[in-house]
Design a protein around this motif. Structure first.
Motif, PDB file in Angstrom:
ATOM      1  N   CYS A 101     -21.883   3.786  14.792  1.00 27.12           N
ATOM      2  CA  CYS A 101     -20.542   4.044  15.702  1.00 27.12           C
ATOM      3  C   CYS A 101     -19.734   5.322  15.496  1.00 27.12           C
ATOM      4  O   CYS A 101     -19.717   6.221  16.184  1.00 27.12           O
ATOM      5  CB  CYS A 101     -19.955   2.754  16.089  1.00 27.12           C
ATOM      6  SG  CYS A 101     -20.580   1.490  16.842  1.00 27.12           S
ATOM      7  N   LEU A 135     -21.655   8.521  16.351  1.00 25.15           N
ATOM      8  CA  LEU A 135     -21.310   8.848  17.743  1.00 25.15           C
ATOM      9  C   LEU A 135     -20.078   9.492  18.090  1.00 25.15           C
ATOM     10  O   LEU A 135     -19.819  10.467  18.555  1.00 25.15           O
ATOM     11  CB  LEU A 135     -21.589   7.673  18.585  1.00 25.15           C
ATOM     12  CG  LEU A 135     -23.016   7.141  18.772  1.00 25.15           C
ATOM     13  CD1 LEU A 135     -23.118   5.940  19.886  1.00 25.15           C
ATOM     14  CD2 LEU A 135     -23.893   8.290  19.417  1.00 25.15           C
ATOM     15  N   PRO A 164     -21.276   5.443  30.634  1.00 27.56           N
ATOM     16  CA  PRO A 164     -20.860   4.723  29.675  1.00 27.56           C
ATOM     17  C   PRO A 164     -20.238   5.512  28.501  1.00 27.56           C
ATOM     18  O   PRO A 164     -19.947   5.268  27.379  1.00 27.56           O
ATOM     19  CB  PRO A 164     -21.984   3.867  28.922  1.00 27.56           C
ATOM     20  CG  PRO A 164     -23.169   5.057  29.063  1.00 27.56           C
ATOM     21  CD  PRO A 164     -22.961   5.588  30.560  1.00 27.56           C
ATOM     22  N   ALA A 184     -21.562   6.522  24.775  1.00 27.52           N
ATOM     23  CA  ALA A 184     -22.632   5.670  24.615  1.00 27.52           C
ATOM     24  C   ALA A 184     -24.022   6.228  25.383  1.00 27.52           C
ATOM     25  O   ALA A 184     -25.072   6.047  25.008  1.00 27.52           O
ATOM     26  CB  ALA A 184     -22.511   4.324  25.305  1.00 27.52           C
ATOM     27  N   SER A 228     -26.749   7.743  22.925  1.00 24.49           N
ATOM     28  CA  SER A 228     -27.813   6.562  22.277  1.00 24.49           C
ATOM     29  C   SER A 228     -28.734   6.234  23.273  1.00 24.49           C
ATOM     30  O   SER A 228     -29.601   5.952  23.291  1.00 24.49           O
ATOM     31  CB  SER A 228     -26.775   5.697  21.727  1.00 24.49           C
ATOM     32  OG  SER A 228     -27.885   4.975  20.958  1.00 24.49           O
ATOM     33  N   VAL A 229     -28.165   5.889  24.684  1.00 25.61           N
ATOM     34  CA  VAL A 229     -28.677   5.421  25.623  1.00 25.61           C
ATOM     35  C   VAL A 229     -30.103   6.137  26.063  1.00 25.61           C
ATOM     36  O   VAL A 229     -31.080   5.604  26.273  1.00 25.61           O
ATOM     37  CB  VAL A 229     -27.891   4.813  27.021  1.00 25.61           C
ATOM     38  CG1 VAL A 229     -28.649   4.391  28.003  1.00 25.61           C
ATOM     39  CG2 VAL A 229     -26.808   3.694  26.283  1.00 25.61           C
ATOM     40  N   LEU A 259     -26.389  -7.071  23.329  1.00 24.57           N
ATOM     41  CA  LEU A 259     -26.499  -6.041  24.364  1.00 24.57           C
ATOM     42  C   LEU A 259     -25.894  -6.238  25.748  1.00 24.57           C
ATOM     43  O   LEU A 259     -26.536  -7.004  26.458  1.00 24.57           O
ATOM     44  CB  LEU A 259     -28.052  -5.572  24.450  1.00 24.57           C
ATOM     45  CG  LEU A 259     -28.634  -5.082  23.138  1.00 24.57           C
ATOM     46  CD1 LEU A 259     -30.006  -4.726  23.412  1.00 24.57           C
ATOM     47  CD2 LEU A 259     -27.875  -4.226  22.379  1.00 24.57           C
ATOM     48  N   ASP A 274     -23.924  -4.373  27.825  1.00 27.50           N
ATOM     49  CA  ASP A 274     -23.885  -3.642  29.100  1.00 27.50           C
ATOM     50  C   ASP A 274     -25.247  -2.871  29.444  1.00 27.50           C
ATOM     51  O   ASP A 274     -26.147  -3.098  28.682  1.00 27.50           O
ATOM     52  CB  ASP A 274     -22.935  -2.074  28.553  1.00 27.50           C
ATOM     53  CG  ASP A 274     -21.381  -2.694  28.413  1.00 27.50           C
ATOM     54  OD1 ASP A 274     -20.950  -3.606  29.079  1.00 27.50           O
ATOM     55  OD2 ASP A 274     -20.750  -2.520  27.425  1.00 27.50           O
ATOM     56  N   TRP A 280     -27.241  -1.884  26.522  1.00 28.65           N
ATOM     57  CA  TRP A 280     -26.604  -1.500  25.122  1.00 28.65           C
ATOM     58  C   TRP A 280     -25.242  -2.476  24.517  1.00 28.65           C
ATOM     59  O   TRP A 280     -24.702  -3.041  25.285  1.00 28.65           O
ATOM     60  CB  TRP A 280     -26.208   0.103  25.051  1.00 28.65           C
ATOM     61  CG  TRP A 280     -25.263   0.361  26.314  1.00 28.65           C
ATOM     62  CD1 TRP A 280     -23.883   0.217  26.259  1.00 28.65           C
ATOM     63  CD2 TRP A 280     -25.278   0.679  27.621  1.00 28.65           C
ATOM     64  NE1 TRP A 280     -23.258   0.583  27.410  1.00 28.65           N
ATOM     65  CE2 TRP A 280     -24.056   0.719  28.149  1.00 28.65           C
ATOM     66  CE3 TRP A 280     -26.511   0.801  28.376  1.00 28.65           C
ATOM     67  CZ2 TRP A 280     -24.086   1.273  29.466  1.00 28.65           C
ATOM     68  CZ3 TRP A 280     -26.342   1.202  29.736  1.00 28.65           C
ATOM     69  CH2 TRP A 280     -24.936   1.416  30.240  1.00 28.65           C
ATOM     70  N   GLU A 321     -22.246  -2.695  21.025  1.00 26.17           N
ATOM     71  CA  GLU A 321     -21.743  -2.314  19.739  1.00 26.17           C
ATOM     72  C   GLU A 321     -21.342  -3.539  18.855  1.00 26.17           C
ATOM     73  O   GLU A 321     -20.700  -4.288  19.580  1.00 26.17           O
ATOM     74  CB  GLU A 321     -21.008  -1.153  19.678  1.00 26.17           C
ATOM     75  CG  GLU A 321     -19.886  -1.456  20.279  1.00 26.17           C
ATOM     76  CD  GLU A 321     -18.970   0.053  20.188  1.00 26.17           C
ATOM     77  OE1 GLU A 321     -18.143   0.191  19.354  1.00 26.17           O
ATOM     78  OE2 GLU A 321     -19.078   0.627  21.384  1.00 26.17           O
ATOM     79  N   PHE A 345     -24.256   0.856  17.009  1.00 27.01           N
ATOM     80  CA  PHE A 345     -24.411   0.894  18.384  1.00 27.01           C
ATOM     81  C   PHE A 345     -25.922   1.010  18.678  1.00 27.01           C
ATOM     82  O   PHE A 345     -26.628   1.545  18.097  1.00 27.01           O
ATOM     83  CB  PHE A 345     -23.759   2.262  18.864  1.00 27.01           C
ATOM     84  CG  PHE A 345     -23.851   2.376  20.468  1.00 27.01           C
ATOM     85  CD1 PHE A 345     -23.007   1.883  21.121  1.00 27.01           C
ATOM     86  CD2 PHE A 345     -25.116   3.038  21.285  1.00 27.01           C
ATOM     87  CE1 PHE A 345     -23.013   1.678  22.640  1.00 27.01           C
ATOM     88  CE2 PHE A 345     -25.272   2.598  22.535  1.00 27.01           C
ATOM     89  CZ  PHE A 345     -23.996   2.212  23.375  1.00 27.01           C
ATOM     90  N   ALA A 373     -28.962   0.681  21.584  1.00 25.95           N
ATOM     91  CA  ALA A 373     -29.479   0.710  22.897  1.00 25.95           C
ATOM     92  C   ALA A 373     -30.915   0.545  23.176  1.00 25.95           C
ATOM     93  O   ALA A 373     -31.632   1.029  22.110  1.00 25.95           O
ATOM     94  CB  ALA A 373     -29.057   2.300  23.296  1.00 25.95           C
TER      95      ALA A 373
END
Length: 166
Positions: free
Chosen positions: A28, A31, A56, A59, A62-63, A113, A115, A144, A146, A151, A153
């Motif tokens: 995290c 990011l 997001p 995020a 990473s997604v 995960l 979201d 995804w 955290e 984090f 995804a």
């Protein structure tokens, strides 16, 4: 990969994949540092205006990395906008596949995960996905979350299937 002279895509054969999966796991803090360093330029580079309205947020990097891994390549002509989060619901069969994979990933990585979103897959990334998926319109879905400084995804890229309930 030369995307301008793409060979004809053969018909789907028995055993061809119907979905491609990718996972991205990042600290995290990493990011957050990337977002702070790049600021608004970073955000505009990674997300479309429509996505910025949805989230997001940080995020998205990473997604979208997990979507790239599902496609299997950053093809020539790739942009981060090849993938765009959508407000649309994910089809039931895709949601079930994501749930199963997310449960296994949560058990091994210790990150729930929670979201998720549906994703449009366009441009060079759509053409690259079709090399592996063979035919149809590639679309994606991701989950995804955290926890514990990580984090995680998870993404699926698949082709829309006629006659399969949403």
């Amino acid at each position: 990969m030369n995307t301008s002279a793409h060979p004809a895509v053969p018909a789907v054969r028995r055993g061809d994949p119907t979905a491609l999966m990718g996972v991205d796991i990042v600290e995290c803090d990493r990011l957050a540092r990337a977002a702070a360093r790049g600021g608004e330029v970073f955000t505009r580079h990674i997300t479309t205006p429509a996505e910025r309205a949805l989230g997001p947020g940080v995020a998205a990097f990473s997604v979208k990395e997990s979507l790239i891994k599902a496609v299997g390549i950053r093809p020539e002509g790739f942009t981060w906008h090849d993938f765009e989060a959508l407000p649309d619901p994910v089809p039931a069969w895709v949601a079930a596949l994501l749930d199963e994979a997310a449960d296994e990933l949560a058990a091994s990585a210790g990150v729930f995960l929670a979201d998720g979103a549906a994703y449009a897959v366009r441009g060079a990334s759509a053409r690259a996905a079709l090399v592996r998926l063979r035919s149809g319109t590639p679309v994606g879905a991701a989950r995804w979350g955290e926890s514990q400084g990580l984090f995680v995804a998870l993404a699926i890229v698949y082709v829309e299937q006629e006659g399969v309930p949403s």
